[in-house]
Design a protein around this motif. Structure first.
Motif, PDB file in Angstrom:
ATOM      1  N   HIS A  71      58.820  22.266  36.257  1.00  0.00           N
ATOM      2  CA  HIS A  71      57.617  22.926  37.555  1.00  0.00           C
ATOM      3  C   HIS A  71      56.111  22.690  37.147  1.00  0.00           C
ATOM      4  CE1 HIS A  71      60.705  25.382  40.157  1.00  0.00           C
ATOM      5  NE2 HIS A  71      61.230  24.094  40.204  1.00  0.00           N
ATOM      6  N   THR A  72      55.936  23.320  35.925  1.00  0.00           N
ATOM      7  CA  THR A  72      54.776  23.225  35.536  1.00  0.00           C
ATOM      8  C   THR A  72      54.067  21.865  35.246  1.00  0.00           C
ATOM      9  OG1 THR A  72      55.306  23.815  33.390  1.00  0.00           O
ATOM     10  CG2 THR A  72      54.665  25.769  34.461  1.00  0.00           C
ATOM     11  N   THR A  73      55.013  20.908  34.877  1.00  0.00           N
ATOM     12  CA  THR A  73      54.568  19.723  34.502  1.00  0.00           C
ATOM     13  C   THR A  73      54.123  18.861  35.721  1.00  0.00           C
ATOM     14  OG1 THR A  73      55.979  19.473  32.517  1.00  0.00           O
ATOM     15  CG2 THR A  73      55.419  17.276  33.574  1.00  0.00           C
ATOM     16  N   ILE A  74      55.010  19.182  36.902  1.00  0.00           N
ATOM     17  CA  ILE A  74      54.851  18.677  38.076  1.00  0.00           C
ATOM     18  C   ILE A  74      53.620  19.394  39.036  1.00  0.00           C
ATOM     19  CG2 ILE A  74      55.879  18.516  40.619  1.00  0.00           C
ATOM     20  CD1 ILE A  74      58.601  18.500  39.153  1.00  0.00           C
ATOM     21  N   ILE A  75      53.398  20.518  38.479  1.00  0.00           N
ATOM     22  CA  ILE A  75      52.181  21.266  39.288  1.00  0.00           C
ATOM     23  C   ILE A  75      50.990  20.602  38.492  1.00  0.00           C
ATOM     24  CG2 ILE A  75      50.856  23.297  39.246  1.00  0.00           C
ATOM     25  CD1 ILE A  75      53.904  24.673  39.649  1.00  0.00           C
ATOM     26  N   LYS A  76      51.075  20.266  37.276  1.00  0.00           N
ATOM     27  CA  LYS A  76      49.882  19.684  36.323  1.00  0.00           C
ATOM     28  C   LYS A  76      49.621  18.363  37.041  1.00  0.00           C
ATOM     29  CE  LYS A  76      49.943  22.618  32.427  1.00  0.00           C
ATOM     30  NZ  LYS A  76      50.551  22.665  31.103  1.00  0.00           N
TER      31      LYS A  76
ATOM     32  N   LEU B 219      47.899  18.956  40.579  1.00  0.00           N
ATOM     33  CA  LEU B 219      46.467  19.396  40.164  1.00  0.00           C
ATOM     34  C   LEU B 219      45.797  18.298  39.754  1.00  0.00           C
ATOM     35  CD1 LEU B 219      47.049  22.685  38.584  1.00  0.00           C
ATOM     36  CD2 LEU B 219      45.729  22.346  40.645  1.00  0.00           C
ATOM     37  N   ASP B 220      46.323  17.304  38.974  1.00  0.00           N
ATOM     38  CA  ASP B 220      45.434  16.028  38.405  1.00  0.00           C
ATOM     39  C   ASP B 220      45.175  15.269  39.636  1.00  0.00           C
ATOM     40  OD1 ASP B 220      45.482  17.051  35.809  1.00  0.00           O
ATOM     41  OD2 ASP B 220      47.148  15.576  35.225  1.00  0.00           O
ATOM     42  N   ALA B 221      46.017  15.091  40.583  1.00  0.00           N
ATOM     43  CA  ALA B 221      45.851  14.357  41.617  1.00  0.00           C
ATOM     44  C   ALA B 221      44.471  14.877  42.510  1.00  0.00           C
ATOM     45  CB  ALA B 221      46.891  14.151  42.703  1.00  0.00           C
TER      46      ALA B 221
ATOM     47  N   ARG C 257      41.324  18.346  48.212  1.00  0.00           N
ATOM     48  CA  ARG C 257      42.475  18.135  48.893  1.00  0.00           C
ATOM     49  C   ARG C 257      43.139  16.738  49.012  1.00  0.00           C
ATOM     50  NH1 ARG C 257      40.996  20.128  52.863  1.00  0.00           N
ATOM     51  NH2 ARG C 257      40.151  18.444  54.020  1.00  0.00           N
ATOM     52  N   VAL C 258      44.245  16.313  48.880  1.00  0.00           N
ATOM     53  CA  VAL C 258      44.835  14.978  48.808  1.00  0.00           C
ATOM     54  C   VAL C 258      46.021  15.211  49.440  1.00  0.00           C
ATOM     55  CG1 VAL C 258      43.632  14.183  46.827  1.00  0.00           C
ATOM     56  CG2 VAL C 258      46.085  15.219  46.521  1.00  0.00           C
ATOM     57  N   ALA C 259      46.546  13.808  50.068  1.00  0.00           N
ATOM     58  CA  ALA C 259      47.867  13.469  50.648  1.00  0.00           C
ATOM     59  C   ALA C 259      48.549  12.823  49.685  1.00  0.00           C
ATOM     60  CB  ALA C 259      47.768  12.950  52.086  1.00  0.00           C
ATOM     61  N   LEU C 260      49.803  13.156  49.204  1.00  0.00           N
ATOM     62  CA  LEU C 260      50.465  12.537  48.237  1.00  0.00           C
ATOM     63  C   LEU C 260      51.766  11.830  48.836  1.00  0.00           C
ATOM     64  CD1 LEU C 260      50.588  15.225  45.485  1.00  0.00           C
ATOM     65  CD2 LEU C 260      49.206  13.352  45.502  1.00  0.00           C
ATOM     66  N   PRO C 261      52.030  10.737  48.190  1.00  0.00           N
ATOM     67  CA  PRO C 261      53.163   9.979  48.816  1.00  0.00           C
ATOM     68  C   PRO C 261      54.596  10.676  48.403  1.00  0.00           C
ATOM     69  CG  PRO C 261      52.194   8.847  46.777  1.00  0.00           C
ATOM     70  CD  PRO C 261      51.329   9.920  47.221  1.00  0.00           C
ATOM     71  N   SER C 262      55.478  10.279  49.123  1.00  0.00           N
ATOM     72  CA  SER C 262      56.782  11.076  49.016  1.00  0.00           C
ATOM     73  C   SER C 262      57.276  10.684  47.607  1.00  0.00           C
ATOM     74  CB  SER C 262      57.823  10.666  49.861  1.00  0.00           C
ATOM     75  OG  SER C 262      58.072   9.231  50.021  1.00  0.00           O
ATOM     76  N   GLU C 263      56.801   9.700  46.829  1.00  0.00           N
ATOM     77  CA  GLU C 263      57.296   9.472  45.465  1.00  0.00           C
ATOM     78  C   GLU C 263      56.706  10.147  44.315  1.00  0.00           C
ATOM     79  OE1 GLU C 263      55.715   6.678  47.495  1.00  0.00           O
ATOM     80  OE2 GLU C 263      57.816   6.313  48.671  1.00  0.00           O
ATOM     81  N   HIS C 264      55.547  10.862  44.661  1.00  0.00           N
ATOM     82  CA  HIS C 264      54.986  11.736  43.845  1.00  0.00           C
ATOM     83  C   HIS C 264      55.895  12.715  43.305  1.00  0.00           C
ATOM     84  CE1 HIS C 264      52.027  14.459  41.807  1.00  0.00           C
ATOM     85  NE2 HIS C 264      51.192  13.371  41.873  1.00  0.00           N
ATOM     86  N   PRO C 265      55.584  13.011  41.916  1.00  0.00           N
ATOM     87  CA  PRO C 265      56.433  14.060  41.264  1.00  0.00           C
ATOM     88  C   PRO C 265      56.499  15.437  42.277  1.00  0.00           C
ATOM     89  CG  PRO C 265      55.075  13.173  39.590  1.00  0.00           C
ATOM     90  CD  PRO C 265      54.617  12.597  40.871  1.00  0.00           C
TER      91      PRO C 265
ATOM     92  N   VAL D 193      48.154  18.832  49.128  1.00  0.00           N
ATOM     93  CA  VAL D 193      47.864  19.659  48.040  1.00  0.00           C
ATOM     94  C   VAL D 193      46.232  19.782  48.051  1.00  0.00           C
ATOM     95  CG1 VAL D 193      47.610  19.775  45.484  1.00  0.00           C
ATOM     96  CG2 VAL D 193      49.568  18.283  46.611  1.00  0.00           C
ATOM     97  N   GLN D 194      46.198  21.075  47.994  1.00  0.00           N
ATOM     98  CA  GLN D 194      44.999  21.797  48.220  1.00  0.00           C
ATOM     99  C   GLN D 194      44.459  22.527  47.074  1.00  0.00           C
ATOM    100  OE1 GLN D 194      42.170  21.853  51.065  1.00  0.00           O
ATOM    101  NE2 GLN D 194      41.228  22.583  49.214  1.00  0.00           N
ATOM    102  N   SER D 195      43.405  22.296  46.291  1.00  0.00           N
ATOM    103  CA  SER D 195      43.283  23.329  45.259  1.00  0.00           C
ATOM    104  C   SER D 195      42.523  24.509  45.600  1.00  0.00           C
ATOM    105  CB  SER D 195      42.028  22.785  44.271  1.00  0.00           C
ATOM    106  OG  SER D 195      40.822  22.682  45.204  1.00  0.00           O
ATOM    107  N   ILE D 196      43.110  25.675  45.103  1.00  0.00           N
ATOM    108  CA  ILE D 196      42.595  27.195  45.630  1.00  0.00           C
ATOM    109  C   ILE D 196      41.969  27.845  44.180  1.00  0.00           C
ATOM    110  CG2 ILE D 196      44.064  27.274  47.617  1.00  0.00           C
ATOM    111  CD1 ILE D 196      46.227  28.786  45.972  1.00  0.00           C
ATOM    112  N   ASP D 197      41.456  28.992  44.735  1.00  0.00           N
ATOM    113  CA  ASP D 197      41.092  29.897  43.230  1.00  0.00           C
ATOM    114  C   ASP D 197      42.548  30.385  42.812  1.00  0.00           C
ATOM    115  OD1 ASP D 197      38.320  29.277  43.666  1.00  0.00           O
ATOM    116  OD2 ASP D 197      38.060  30.998  45.054  1.00  0.00           O
TER     117      ASP D 197
END
Length: 166
Positions: free
Chosen positions: A83-88, A91-93, A101-109, A124-128
């Motif tokens: 989970h933490t690897t996927i979340i990173k 966040l990199d995206a 904020r980005v929209a990711l493809p269904s193939e993204h981890p 994916v939306q960054s938050i505080d």
């Protein structure tokens, strides 16, 4: 750290440990903070009610998934380190996005954090920060494609994300 399953009571108190496939839940990282839990519940319910979203996660790069909302009919990734690897990766995206904020493809981890039915559109939306520290984000899944979201949906998701403690 397993997620704690929410009860259906209006105050959202936790009712015990879940398996990897709980419906809604809080991580022990925020379990004791009732105001944060209520804020997350309200935000998740609002986004799922008013947009094409069907699933909602709050994730932190150090704590993993700290809150989730929706019906998980499958769980493709249940290992906390995974989970933490996927979340990173999520966040990199968003690192180069002006709006955070980005929209990711269904193939993204990040799709491995959501049930298959909610991976047609992954926002994916960054938050505080939440949890122990580090960067945090909302991961919002839908069974609809990105054009189903209106421009205003995307704007207010971004505005909600910058509010202190959601």
């Amino acid at each position: 750290d397993e997620l704690i399953v929410e009860s259906d009571s209006s105050d959202g108190d936790s009712v015990g440990s879940s398996s990897a496939v709980s419906n809604n839940g809080f991580s022990p990282a925020i379990e004791g903070d009732k105001s944060v839990r209520k804020s997350m519940q309200r935000l998740a319910q609002t986004i799922v009610s008013l947009t094409p979203a069907t699933h909602f996660l709050v994730a932190n790069e150090e704590d993993g998934i700290i809150y989730r909302y929706g019906i998980w009919d499958d769980d493709k990734s249940s290992d906390d380190d995974d989970h933490t690897t996927i979340i990173k990766a999520a966040l990199d995206a968003i690192g180069s996005s002006r709006a955070g904020r980005v929209a990711l493809p269904s193939e993204h981890p990040a799709s491995n954090l959501l049930p298959t039915s909610a991976t047609r559109c992954i926002l994916v939306q960054s938050i505080d920060g939440y949890g122990s520290g580090g960067n945090s984000c909302l991961i919002i899944g839908s069974d609809k494609l990105l054009p189903a979201y209106t421009k205003n949906d995307l704007r207010w998701i971004g505005q909600l994300a910058v509010e202190p403690k959601i």
